[in-house]
Design a protein around this motif. Structure first.
Motif, PDB file in Angstrom:
ATOM      1  N   THR A 105       0.990  -1.166   0.062  1.00  0.00           N
ATOM      2  CA  THR A 105       0.086   0.046  -0.027  1.00  0.00           C
ATOM      3  C   THR A 105       0.686   1.254   0.092  1.00  0.00           C
ATOM      4  O   THR A 105       1.518   1.466   1.068  1.00  0.00           O
ATOM      5  N   GLU A 112      -4.032   6.233  -0.949  1.00  0.00           N
ATOM      6  CA  GLU A 112      -3.629   4.778  -0.871  1.00  0.00           C
ATOM      7  C   GLU A 112      -3.807   4.144  -2.207  1.00  0.00           C
ATOM      8  O   GLU A 112      -4.890   4.042  -2.683  1.00  0.00           O
TER       9      GLU A 112
ATOM     10  N   PHE B   4      -5.654   8.739   2.027  1.00  0.00           N
ATOM     11  CA  PHE B   4      -4.825   8.161   3.187  1.00  0.00           C
ATOM     12  C   PHE B   4      -5.372   9.151   4.676  1.00  0.00           C
ATOM     13  O   PHE B   4      -4.923  10.262   4.561  1.00  0.00           O
ATOM     14  N   THR B   8      -5.444   6.259  11.010  1.00  0.00           N
ATOM     15  CA  THR B   8      -5.549   4.954  10.638  1.00  0.00           C
ATOM     16  C   THR B   8      -4.621   3.910  10.768  1.00  0.00           C
ATOM     17  O   THR B   8      -4.508   2.797  10.793  1.00  0.00           O
ATOM     18  N   LEU B   9      -3.400   4.506  10.965  1.00  0.00           N
ATOM     19  CA  LEU B   9      -2.255   3.744  11.329  1.00  0.00           C
ATOM     20  C   LEU B   9      -2.058   3.175  12.998  1.00  0.00           C
ATOM     21  O   LEU B   9      -2.852   3.680  13.788  1.00  0.00           O
ATOM     22  N   ARG B  10      -1.606   1.925  13.079  1.00  0.00           N
ATOM     23  CA  ARG B  10      -1.561   1.407  14.497  1.00  0.00           C
ATOM     24  C   ARG B  10      -0.532   1.923  14.986  1.00  0.00           C
ATOM     25  O   ARG B  10       0.350   1.301  15.389  1.00  0.00           O
ATOM     26  N   ILE B  77       3.042   1.531   3.463  1.00  0.00           N
ATOM     27  CA  ILE B  77       2.781   1.054   4.708  1.00  0.00           C
ATOM     28  C   ILE B  77       2.244  -0.572   4.609  1.00  0.00           C
ATOM     29  O   ILE B  77       2.045  -0.991   3.620  1.00  0.00           O
ATOM     30  N   ARG B  81      -0.779  -2.103   8.925  1.00  0.00           N
ATOM     31  CA  ARG B  81      -0.798  -0.761   9.118  1.00  0.00           C
ATOM     32  C   ARG B  81      -0.106  -0.152  10.272  1.00  0.00           C
ATOM     33  O   ARG B  81      -0.193   0.818  11.074  1.00  0.00           O
ATOM     34  N   ASP B  82       1.164  -0.845  10.617  1.00  0.00           N
ATOM     35  CA  ASP B  82       1.872  -0.602  11.860  1.00  0.00           C
ATOM     36  C   ASP B  82       3.294  -0.609  11.633  1.00  0.00           C
ATOM     37  O   ASP B  82       4.321  -0.463  12.437  1.00  0.00           O
TER      38      ASP B  82
END
Lengths: 119, 119
Positions: A105, A112, B4, B8-10, B77, B81-82
């Motif tokens: 991604t 994205e 994006f 929403t990223l962890r 990413i 998503r981390d």
């Protein structure tokens, strides 16, 4: 040369270090996951890359169920001893989505963009 | 495509995500450091890779003092998503030891082997 003592790594409070797996041939970064002392020992002893699953709180021998194993080619630590980089031979998909790698991604101009399909 | 949203990223409890810098040309993994929301925003907005220094607790624009900047080529990413992977153009040494990259200590048969000299 000096003897490698895993205790000298800078483990997090949870006893983990991030470990990056890179394709030993193409150079693609396949994934990043975490290792604890036990998984690092298992990786070095067996040559089968083994992480620590934070979600399942258990040793995670990569590919044990999927067959998508990672064979260790070499392992290095970084200058401040808090990150591991492995060169691996990846069988099949490194990513649980069935893609070769996890970083499919891309962020382009605030959007994205999925850059790869599952194998 | 979807917009994006960095939220929403962890992010970790400390508001960080690990970020890997890879040489956009040779494919070498140069370093891993951490980003907070502000450093990710700065990286995307300016194209100058900017981390969060955990030791200094401040924004760390890579190369600001050394001149060894990292120019962002692309940023991705991972599936959960981390973690962030960046393709960069590295000026000079990525490592504070003066080496091109940080992963110069290989573990071979239980020994630490330094595989690269400073530039």
């Amino acid at each position: 040369m000096a003897k490698f003592d895993p205790e000298t790594l800078r483990w997090t409070q949870d006893g983990l270090v991030p470990a990056i797996a890179q394709d030993a041939e193409g150079g693609q970064v396949l994934m990043m996951a975490w290792m604890n002392r036990e998984s690092l020992d298992a990786t070095l002893a067996t040559g089968n890359v083994t992480y620590w699953s934070r979600s399942r709180q258990e040793l995670w021998r990569k590919g044990a169920t999927s067959g998508h194993v990672q064979k260790l080619v070499s392992l290095a630590i970084d200058c401040d001893r808090d990150c591991i980089l492995m060169q691996v031979t990846q069988v099949g998909a490194a990513c649980h989505t069935g893609r070769r790698h996890c970083f499919y991604t891309e962020i382009r101009d605030g959007q994205e963009v999925v850059t790869e399909d599952p194998l």
